[in-house]
Design an enzyme around this catalytic site. Structure first.
Site: not given
Length: 247
Positions: A121, A132
């Site tokens: 998780h 980016c």
């Protein structure tokens, strides 16, 4: 043979051990779980909505406000591994090949020294810019009320699997579990898919793999396991370690 002696014997006989851990693994470190009477679900409304991929995209500013509040204890750091985490490291020191499949996002298995940890998780320790790809650490996240990428000013996204998101390392987890001689499930309610399918997968693909559950309370999947031990993890593993060392 009692349960502690049985588990100690199976650990001694196993070369490869897969360990599936849930929130109950870290409660003895002082980190609240999700589903107990004092857990996150009891303290907050609509947790699965506000911690979802959808809500992050809909309102990333409020998402971060809520995310930081819900995980304030974890975000502050300072938590230390407990006896359960250290026991898994000790199994490696015994010469066992141990793969940890954890649902936890606190990083305590790695802190304890375990070398092969699959964080199913994700982790609270970092966040990534979705535009980016720049990555930021926890100190950066905590310095900014709403953390934005320094390069492009996009609001970054925590490196945790949000509700509605994919669990990227599940195939790796299934393979590691099926390749093990022993599957230990520790401190997990086995309520969250797809992680809760691991015992079923092991039963189908590797029927010789022994399956053991250690949890404070019963789960809906107790019948999938060869051995179920109800109790606190710290106390249980201390007894198991003592038994192994005595033999």
């Amino acid at each position: 043979m009692d349960q502690i002696r049985q588990l100690a014997q199976w650990i001694k006989e196993a070369n490869t051990i897969a360990v599936l851990t849930g929130a109950g693994m870290s409660t003895e470190s002082g980190i609240p779980d999700f589903r107990s009477e004092n857990g996150l679900y009891a303290q907050e409304d609509n947790v699965e909505y506000y911690l979802s991929e959808y809500y992050y995209k809909k309102d990333p500013v409020d998402f971060w406000r809520r995310f930081k509040r819900m995980f304030s204890l974890k975000m502050m750091g300072g938590f230390a591994p407990n006896d359960g985490h250290r026991f898994l490291r000790w199994l490696e020191e015994m010469g066992k090949t141990v793969t940890i499949l954890t649902q936890n996002i606190d990083g305590l298995h790695t802190k304890a020294g375990s070398t092969n940890v699959i964080e199913l998780h994700g982790t609270l320790q970092t966040a990534t810019c979705p535009s980016c790809g720049n990555k930021y650490d926890l100190s950066f996240i905590n310095r900014h009320e709403v953390p934005r990428c320094e390069k492009c000013q996009t609001i970054v996204k925590p490196d945790v699997v949000l509700f509605g998101g994919l669990v990227p390392r599940m195939e790796e987890a299934f393979a590691a579990a099926a390749a093990s001689d022993l599957l230990l499930a520790m401190g997990t309610s086995l309520e969250v898919a797809p992680v809760n399918q691991i015992p079923f997968y092991v039963a189908a693909e590797s029927p010789a793999t022994r399956k053991v559950l250690i949890n404070k309370t019963a789960t809906r999947m107790d019948g999938m396991f060869d051995l179920v031990i109800y109790g606190g993890i710290g106390k249980t593993v201390a007894s198991v370690r003592k038994q192994i060392q005595a033999e």
